[in-house]
Design a protein around this motif. Structure first.
Motif, PDB file in Angstrom:
ATOM      1  N   ILE A   1       0.860  -1.181   0.000  1.00 33.81           N
ATOM      2  CA  ILE A   1       0.000   0.000   0.000  1.00 33.81           C
ATOM      3  C   ILE A   1       0.897   1.231   0.000  1.00 33.81           C
ATOM      4  CG2 ILE A   1      -1.714   1.282   1.326  1.00 33.81           C
ATOM      5  CD1 ILE A   1      -2.773  -1.426   2.275  1.00 33.81           C
TER       6      ILE A   1
ATOM      7  N   ILE B   1      -5.405   4.673   5.797  1.00 36.87           N
ATOM      8  CA  ILE B   1      -5.469   3.568   6.754  1.00 36.87           C
ATOM      9  C   ILE B   1      -6.666   3.808   7.665  1.00 36.87           C
ATOM     10  CG2 ILE B   1      -4.316   2.426   8.686  1.00 36.87           C
ATOM     11  CD1 ILE B   1      -1.641   3.353   7.427  1.00 36.87           C
TER      12      ILE B   1
ATOM     13  N   ASP C   1      -7.866   1.978   2.362  1.00 39.24           N
ATOM     14  CA  ASP C   1      -7.113   0.990   1.590  1.00 39.24           C
ATOM     15  C   ASP C   1      -6.748  -0.232   2.427  1.00 39.24           C
ATOM     16  OD1 ASP C   1      -6.441   2.447  -1.104  1.00 39.24           O
ATOM     17  OD2 ASP C   1      -6.171   3.933   0.478  1.00 39.24           O
ATOM     18  N   VAL C   2      -6.653  -0.056   3.730  1.00 36.37           N
ATOM     19  CA  VAL C   2      -6.441  -1.149   4.674  1.00 36.37           C
ATOM     20  C   VAL C   2      -7.054  -0.690   5.988  1.00 36.37           C
ATOM     21  CG1 VAL C   2      -4.175  -0.305   5.458  1.00 36.37           C
ATOM     22  CG2 VAL C   2      -4.744  -2.741   5.671  1.00 36.37           C
TER      23      VAL C   2
ATOM     24  N   THR D   1      -7.249  -1.457  10.268  1.00 34.73           N
ATOM     25  CA  THR D   1      -6.686  -2.116  11.440  1.00 34.73           C
ATOM     26  C   THR D   1      -7.499  -1.707  12.663  1.00 34.73           C
ATOM     27  OG1 THR D   1      -4.601  -2.628  12.577  1.00 34.73           O
ATOM     28  CG2 THR D   1      -4.970  -0.318  11.940  1.00 34.73           C
TER      29      THR D   1
ATOM     30  N   SER E   1     -10.293  -9.089   3.286  1.00 32.80           N
ATOM     31  CA  SER E   1      -8.954  -8.857   2.734  1.00 32.80           C
ATOM     32  C   SER E   1      -8.394  -7.498   3.146  1.00 32.80           C
ATOM     33  CB  SER E   1      -8.994  -8.959   1.215  1.00 32.80           C
ATOM     34  OG  SER E   1      -9.872  -7.979   0.665  1.00 32.80           O
ATOM     35  N   MET E   2      -9.275  -6.591   3.582  1.00 34.01           N
ATOM     36  CA  MET E   2      -8.821  -5.258   3.992  1.00 34.01           C
ATOM     37  C   MET E   2      -8.387  -5.218   5.451  1.00 34.01           C
ATOM     38  SD  MET E   2     -11.611  -2.692   2.269  1.00 34.01           S
ATOM     39  CE  MET E   2     -10.686  -1.244   2.805  1.00 34.01           C
TER      40      MET E   2
ATOM     41  N   ALA F   1      -6.436  -6.053   8.855  1.00 30.19           N
ATOM     42  CA  ALA F   1      -5.155  -6.541   9.369  1.00 30.19           C
ATOM     43  C   ALA F   1      -4.990  -6.014  10.796  1.00 30.19           C
ATOM     44  CB  ALA F   1      -3.988  -6.073   8.491  1.00 30.19           C
TER      45      ALA F   1
ATOM     46  N   GLN G   1       3.381  -9.189   6.132  1.00 32.52           N
ATOM     47  CA  GLN G   1       2.533  -9.944   5.212  1.00 32.52           C
ATOM     48  C   GLN G   1       3.245 -11.175   4.667  1.00 32.52           C
ATOM     49  OE1 GLN G   1       1.187  -7.182   2.212  1.00 32.52           O
ATOM     50  NE2 GLN G   1      -0.115  -6.038   3.621  1.00 32.52           N
TER      51      GLN G   1
ATOM     52  N   ILE H   1       1.060  -3.774   8.135  1.00 34.92           N
ATOM     53  CA  ILE H   1      -0.249  -3.838   7.484  1.00 34.92           C
ATOM     54  C   ILE H   1      -0.220  -3.230   6.087  1.00 34.92           C
ATOM     55  CG2 ILE H   1      -1.418  -3.826   9.713  1.00 34.92           C
ATOM     56  CD1 ILE H   1      -2.243  -0.919   9.168  1.00 34.92           C
ATOM     57  N   CYS H   2       0.797  -2.402   5.800  1.00 33.57           N
ATOM     58  CA  CYS H   2       0.912  -1.795   4.471  1.00 33.57           C
ATOM     59  C   CYS H   2       1.865  -2.565   3.563  1.00 33.57           C
ATOM     60  CB  CYS H   2       1.379  -0.348   4.596  1.00 33.57           C
ATOM     61  SG  CYS H   2       0.138   0.742   5.345  1.00 33.57           S
TER      62      CYS H   2
END
Length: 352
Positions: free
Chosen positions: A2, A8, A68-69, A71, A88-89, A91, A193, A290-291
């Protein structure tokens, strides 16, 4: 990966979200906070804020569209509504959240992986509690399986007679036998990841009234002797969960080796020292993980690091704390200094 400039999402609006947002900004990311409380101290330092209930699936879906993600800074979030967010997004993932927010599930999960929790039993009735007391004995602690933290939702029991005062109606509980320990410590890791793992030095922790008071690294020799075993357990847990981000496991150091206490699928109070005390803080490495960025070096920046929580009105001592140039002060911006409330922390780098 990302790219910097992306958004985030952070579930939760407290001090952990605030420090995550500040670390993310340093790496070029914007943060969007989602929390039900209007007075979010994380939102004060973030680019966007959604104030909505955890059960509002429409608001969660709109929130996800801006991110985009995603947490979290707080594990006591209902899992079912989070299914409105593409997994999937997320984490860490929902499995980590489901395990960590239920004390019975997490104890069984760690036990199945070869870890050793304190003796425990599920308690759903007065009869269950009586049987647990007979099998495990006293002293012990009755805890809610969910939502309790910083000593909340816990009842210490030193005799069968005291157990009569525990409120059982409508609560899922667990009874834990008391552990004779010499020290408490935490194992904090970051898992990327790609499965790469980095550990920070484990802090020796001291609690007062059920709330973390101090964390110190390096820990005492007994903790250091048990660290390899504890890290193996933490590694197995993170691998089994397919974990991405910072994960914390708390242990008791005993004469018979480390005893698992509980886990948190997030950055942790006992790792706050890492902001100044490590080359890469727990907050920065969580964002990196997470990125999809490479993890940073977790080595100490000083021979000894001490972190002390500022509870309630202790936060008013800020100017005096800064009189020592070795101290680094963090105040969280909370308006009311209530008894038992974490208002900030101070980290001291000891070089002599």
């Amino acid at each position: 990966m990302i790219e910097p400039g992306a958004t985030i999402g952070i579930l939760g609006g407290g001090q952990l979200g605030r420090m995550l947002s500040m670390a993310a900004a340093q790496l070029g990311y914007r943060c969007h906070i989602y929390a039900p409380e209007r007075d979010s101290i994380a939102a004060e330092v973030s680019a966007a804020f959604t104030c909505a209930d955890w059960t509002d699936t429409d608001a969660l879906a709109r929130f996800a569209q801006d991110c985009d993600v995603i947490t979290l800074e707080f594990e006591n979030i209902p899992v079912a509504p989070l299914r409105a967010i593409p997994e999937s997004m997320l984490a860490p993932n929902l499995l980590a959240l489901e395990v960590a927010q239920d004390r019975l599930k997490e104890k069984r999960f760690v036990e199945d992986l070869g870890g050793r929790p304190a003796p425990f039993a599920a308690v759903d009735s007065r009869e269950d509690l009586e049987q647990a007391l007979e099998r495990i004995g006293t002293p012990g602690i009755v805890k809610t399986t969910r939502d309790g933290y910083d000593g909340k939702g816990q009842w210490r029991i030193s005799s069968v007679h005291e157990a009569q005062g525990v409120p059982l109606a409508g609560q899922q509980l667990v009874y834990e036998g008391f552990v004779q320990f010499d020290a408490e410590f935490s194992v904090i890791l970051a898992r990327g990841q790609d499965g790469e793992i980095r550990f920070w030095d484990s802090a020796e922790n001291v609690h007062e009234d059920g709330i973390l008071a101090r964390s110190t690294v390096p820990a005492c020799p007994l903790v250091l002797d048990q660290l390899e075993t504890a890290r193996m357990i933490a590694t197995d847990v993170s691998d089994a969960l397919g974990y991405v981000g910072v994960l914390t496991l708390e242990f008791f150091a005993t004469a018979d080796g480390p005893v698992f206490n509980e886990m948190a699928p997030r950055v942790h109070n006992s790792g706050h020292w890492s902001i100044e005390g490590a080359l890469t803080s727990q907050f920065e490495n969580h964002i990196r993980a997470i990125c999809g960025l490479p993890l940073g070096d977790t080595a100490l920046t000083a021979p000894r690091v001490e972190m002390r929580n500022l509870i309630g009105k202790e936060a008013l001592k800020g100017p005096a704390i800064l009189a020592d140039p070795a101290n680094h002060l963090h105040l969280y911006g909370k308006a009311e200094a209530r008894k038992g409330r974490k208002m900030g922390h101070v980290t001291r780098l000891v070089r002599d």
